[in-house]
Design a protein around this motif. Structure first.
Motif, short mmCIF file in Angstrom:
data_model
loop_
_atom_site.label_atom_id
_atom_site.label_comp_id
_atom_site.label_asym_id
_atom_site.label_seq_id
_atom_site.Cartn_x
_atom_site.Cartn_y
_atom_site.Cartn_z
N LEU A 1 0.88 -1.05 -0.13
CA LEU A 1 -0.22 -0.01 0.19
C LEU A 1 0.95 1.38 0.01
N PRO A 2 0.51 2.19 -0.67
CA PRO A 2 1.10 3.60 -0.67
C PRO A 2 0.91 4.36 0.59
N LEU A 3 1.61 4.22 1.87
CA LEU A 3 1.35 4.80 2.94
C LEU A 3 1.66 6.21 2.92
N LYS B 1 -8.12 3.14 -1.35
CA LYS B 1 -9.41 2.89 -0.73
C LYS B 1 -9.17 1.29 -0.16
N THR B 2 -8.51 1.18 1.00
CA THR B 2 -8.35 0.20 1.71
C THR B 2 -7.94 0.26 3.22
N GLY B 3 -8.14 -0.51 4.15
CA GLY B 3 -7.67 -0.16 5.52
C GLY B 3 -6.10 -0.49 5.60
#
Length: 75
Positions: A28-30, A56-58
């Motif tokens: 994920l791109p934090l 669009k994710t947790g």
């Protein structure tokens, strides 16, 4: 150096490397990772992590990995 500061860095690194550590987690791109550590009494340390992304994710796995890495570093 300070054990708590080294643990903070380990937590941040853990969050960023979650897909390498946890099977089936996708990268994920934090946008931010925050790891807070605080002494509580004489024999306890509270470790909290907060991660964010614009995707669009947790990011719960990243936060849990951050806390785990920080705690293992302290141990």
């Amino acid at each position: 150096g300070s054990v708590l500061e080294v643990a903070r860095i380990a937590g941040i690194m853990g969050a960023k490397r979650t897909p390498e550590l946890i099977p089936l987690c996708h990268p994920l791109p934090l946008t931010s990772v925050r790891v807070d550590l605080a002494l509580e009494g004489e024999d306890a340390i509270v470790v909290k992590a907060e991660c964010a992304t614009d995707a669009k994710t947790g990011v719960e796995m990243e936060a849990l990995t951050a806390v785990s890495a920080a705690c293992l570093t302290i141990y």
